[in-house]
Design an enzyme around this catalytic site. Structure first.
Site, PDB file in Angstrom:
ATOM      1  CG  ASP A   1      50.502 -37.089  23.085  1.00 50.26           C
ATOM      2  OD1 ASP A   1      49.469 -37.706  23.617  1.00 50.26           O
ATOM      3  OD2 ASP A   1      51.114 -35.945  23.573  1.00 50.26           O
TER       4      ASP A   1
ATOM      5  CD  GLU B   1      44.289 -39.047  30.282  1.00 49.78           C
ATOM      6  OE1 GLU B   1      44.415 -38.602  29.360  1.00 49.78           O
ATOM      7  OE2 GLU B   1      45.016 -40.074  30.505  1.00 49.78           O
TER       8      GLU B   1
ATOM      9  CD  GLU C   1      48.534 -33.605  27.469  1.00 50.44           C
ATOM     10  OE1 GLU C   1      49.106 -33.062  28.206  1.00 50.44           O
ATOM     11  OE2 GLU C   1      48.633 -34.764  26.950  1.00 50.44           O
TER      12      GLU C   1
ATOM     13  CE  LYS D   1      43.401 -35.423  22.804  1.00 53.54           C
ATOM     14  NZ  LYS D   1      44.524 -35.406  23.683  1.00 53.54           N
TER      15      LYS D   1
ATOM     16  CG  ASP E   1      47.107 -35.746  21.201  1.00 48.49           C
ATOM     17  OD1 ASP E   1      46.248 -34.765  21.682  1.00 48.49           O
ATOM     18  OD2 ASP E   1      47.572 -36.605  21.927  1.00 48.49           O
TER      19      ASP E   1
HETATM   20  N1  LIG Z   1      48.348 -47.613  26.438  1.00 47.91           N
HETATM   21  C1  LIG Z   1      48.224 -45.967  26.789  1.00 47.91           C
HETATM   22  N2  LIG Z   1      46.739 -45.787  27.264  1.00 47.91           N
HETATM   23  C2  LIG Z   1      46.309 -44.648  27.747  1.00 47.91           C
HETATM   24  O1  LIG Z   1      45.312 -44.725  27.902  1.00 47.91           O
HETATM   25  C3  LIG Z   1      47.511 -43.789  27.546  1.00 47.91           C
HETATM   26  C4  LIG Z   1      48.735 -43.923  27.093  1.00 47.91           C
HETATM   27  N3  LIG Z   1      48.982 -45.131  26.812  1.00 47.91           N
HETATM   28  N4  LIG Z   1      49.522 -42.932  27.270  1.00 47.91           N
HETATM   29  C5  LIG Z   1      49.088 -41.574  27.135  1.00 47.91           C
HETATM   30  C6  LIG Z   1      48.152 -41.347  28.175  1.00 47.91           C
HETATM   31  C7  LIG Z   1      48.612 -41.741  29.667  1.00 47.91           C
HETATM   32  N5  LIG Z   1      47.533 -42.142  30.169  1.00 47.91           N
HETATM   33  C8  LIG Z   1      47.592 -42.618  31.556  1.00 47.91           C
HETATM   34  C9  LIG Z   1      48.638 -43.440  31.988  1.00 47.91           C
HETATM   35  C10 LIG Z   1      48.637 -44.011  33.162  1.00 47.91           C
HETATM   36  C11 LIG Z   1      47.804 -44.115  34.115  1.00 47.91           C
HETATM   37  C12 LIG Z   1      47.681 -44.609  35.382  1.00 47.91           C
HETATM   38  O2  LIG Z   1      48.953 -45.204  35.759  1.00 47.91           O
HETATM   39  N6  LIG Z   1      46.674 -44.901  36.019  1.00 47.91           N
HETATM   40  C13 LIG Z   1      46.531 -45.459  37.459  1.00 47.91           C
HETATM   41  C14 LIG Z   1      45.593 -44.858  38.230  1.00 47.91           C
HETATM   42  C15 LIG Z   1      46.328 -43.745  38.912  1.00 47.91           C
HETATM   43  C16 LIG Z   1      45.240 -43.177  40.107  1.00 47.91           C
HETATM   44  O3  LIG Z   1      44.334 -44.102  40.599  1.00 47.91           O
HETATM   45  O4  LIG Z   1      45.596 -42.217  40.833  1.00 47.91           O
HETATM   46  C17 LIG Z   1      46.258 -46.939  36.961  1.00 47.91           C
HETATM   47  O5  LIG Z   1      46.293 -47.848  37.786  1.00 47.91           O
HETATM   48  O6  LIG Z   1      45.341 -47.171  36.117  1.00 47.91           O
HETATM   49  C18 LIG Z   1      46.458 -43.365  33.387  1.00 47.91           C
HETATM   50  C19 LIG Z   1      46.488 -42.862  32.295  1.00 47.91           C
HETATM   51  C20 LIG Z   1      46.412 -42.270  29.405  1.00 47.91           C
HETATM   52  N7  LIG Z   1      47.013 -42.153  27.957  1.00 47.91           N
HETATM   53  C1  LIG Z   2      44.215 -40.703  25.653  1.00 52.57           C
HETATM   54  C2  LIG Z   2      43.775 -39.791  24.587  1.00 52.57           C
HETATM   55  C3  LIG Z   2      42.874 -38.696  25.155  1.00 52.57           C
HETATM   56  C4  LIG Z   2      45.214 -39.001  24.298  1.00 52.57           C
HETATM   57  O1  LIG Z   2      45.282 -37.820  24.244  1.00 52.57           O
HETATM   58  C5  LIG Z   2      46.024 -39.877  23.418  1.00 52.57           C
HETATM   59  O2  LIG Z   2      45.888 -41.145  23.163  1.00 52.57           O
HETATM   60  O3  LIG Z   2      47.284 -39.466  23.327  1.00 52.57           O
HETATM   61 MG   LIG Z   3      47.495 -37.564  23.889  1.00 54.36          MG
END
Ligand SMILES: Nc1nc(=O)c2c([nH]1)NC[C@@H]1CN(c3ccc(C(=O)N[C@@H](CCC(=O)O)C(=O)O)cc3)CN21
Ligand SMILES: CC(C)C(=O)C(=O)O
Ligand SMILES: [Mg+2]
Length: 295
Positions: free
Chosen positions: A75, A212, A146, A144, A114
């Site tokens: 998704d 994740e 959540e 899948k 998803d």
């Molecule tokens: N382009 C993209 N990549 C992804 O991996 C992804 C998506 N979109 N959309 C759905 C989810 C959302 N995801 C995410 C979205 C944001 C962060 C994020 O902002 N992480 C912070 C770290 C946060 C922390 O350390 O507490 C970062 O700076 O990467 C992580 C996973 C993973 N998934």
């Molecule tokens: C990040 C993966 C596991 C996912 O759920 C997605 O791409 O939507």
């Molecule tokens: Mg997803």
């Protein structure tokens, strides 16, 4: 064979057998679809495997040619493919259309779709109705969803009904409005909760579980505690499999990508360069040339 795979045939003429015709999930030479049984066998062998997201037939056919054994119609299509801010607005109709395209573009990969936000939270019956659409209309091999303990009844009914389920715990992006995008499982209490979630989805019948954005040591602990494979994203090196968003690793995603991403190409630059070159040629009258013209 799909239309797309027929168009590139000649590459794979080997006989069918375990794991899509080969001995391993990745690198197997065969052409039959990978199944959840092959996934279970990989864990028994201690074999690591890659998973990528795909949202269209064209990209999925490239990943299939590369031998990616499991593809996720995530998704994340919401923010990576459809222009939404998050995954929250994605509908089951949208997931069904994108999933059908990915199935049509592939012949070997196991396709997991998803369940989008709002398509399973009402309860097991809603989850079964939604998952059934993805299986019957799009042709996916698994879905899948959540949530750990909170989703165990949904997982149980789907698994009982013959629909393989991949679970997803730790950071669950559909809960962004309550959780944010923060690391999960930090601290003893949160670590115990993650372990309970992992056991709950395994007991409910999930065939694999995505972890994740959880600390690497905890992801290792969960991986050793479970019989089913763990699929890590931002969860360190100890999980059985790794998943990345396809557009992130290709360098296609617009804007920021999470810090756990490794970028393997810069396709945005390649595509921008091609579009600019075309535009320059049109403005300067360099394109079309005689060879591109009919008389
Ligand atoms: N382009 C993209 N990549 C992804 O991996 C992804 C998506 N979109 N959309 C759905 C989810 C959302 N995801 C995410 C979205 C944001 C962060 C994020 O902002 N992480 C912070 C770290 C946060 C922390 O350390 O507490 C970062 O700076 O990467 C992580 C996973 C993973 N998934
Ligand atoms: C990040 C993966 C596991 C996912 O759920 C997605 O791409 O939507
Ligand atoms: Mg997803």
């Amino acid at each position: 064979m799909t239309q797309l795979s027929a168009a590139r045939s000649g590459a794979s003429g080997s006989t069918s057998g375990p794991s899509g015709g080969g001995k391993t999930l990745y690198g197997g030479k065969g052409t039959r679809r990978i199944t959840v049984r092959d996934i279970a066998t990989a864990k028994e062998r201690g074999e690591k495997w890659p998973m990528l997201t795909a949202y269209d037939a064209m990209t999925a056919s490239v990943f299939d040619e590369a031998g990616i054994p499991v593809m996720l119609v995530g998704d994340s299509a919401g923010n990576c493919h459809l222009g939404y801010e998050t995954t929250v607005p994605v509908t089951l109709d949208e997931m069904t259309m994108l999933s059908a395209a990915v199935v049509r573009g592939t012949s070997r990969a196991l396709i997991v779709a998803d369940l989008p936000f709002g398509s399973y939270q009402e309860g097991p019956v809603q989850a079964l109705r939604s998952a059934t659409r993805l299986v019957k209309e799009a042709g996916v091999g698994a879905v899948k969803l959540e949530g750990g303990e909170r989703s165990h009844r949904q997982i149980e009914l789907l698994a009982e009904s013959g629909i393989p389920v991949m679970a997803h715990i730790g950071l669950t992006p559909q809960s962004v409005n309550t959780m944010g995008y923060r690391v999960q499982g930090r601290g003893e209490e949160a670590a115990q909760q993650l372990l309970r979630d992992a056991k709950a989805v395994q007991d409910a019948g999930a065939f694999a579980v995505v972890l994740e954005l959880v600390p690497a040591e905890l992801a290792g602990e969960v991986t050793r505690a479970l019989q089913i494979p763990t699929v890590g994203i931002g969860a360190g090196a100890a999980t059985d499999a790794q998943v990345l968003v396809g557009t992130d690793m290709l360098g296609l995603t617009s804007g920021r990508v999470p810090k756990f991403v490794k970028q393997y190409a810069d396709l945005r630059a390649v595509m921008r360069g091609a579009a600019e070159a075309f535009a320059e040629d049109v403005v300067s009258g360099t394109f079309p040339e005689e060879s591109h013209s009919v008389h």
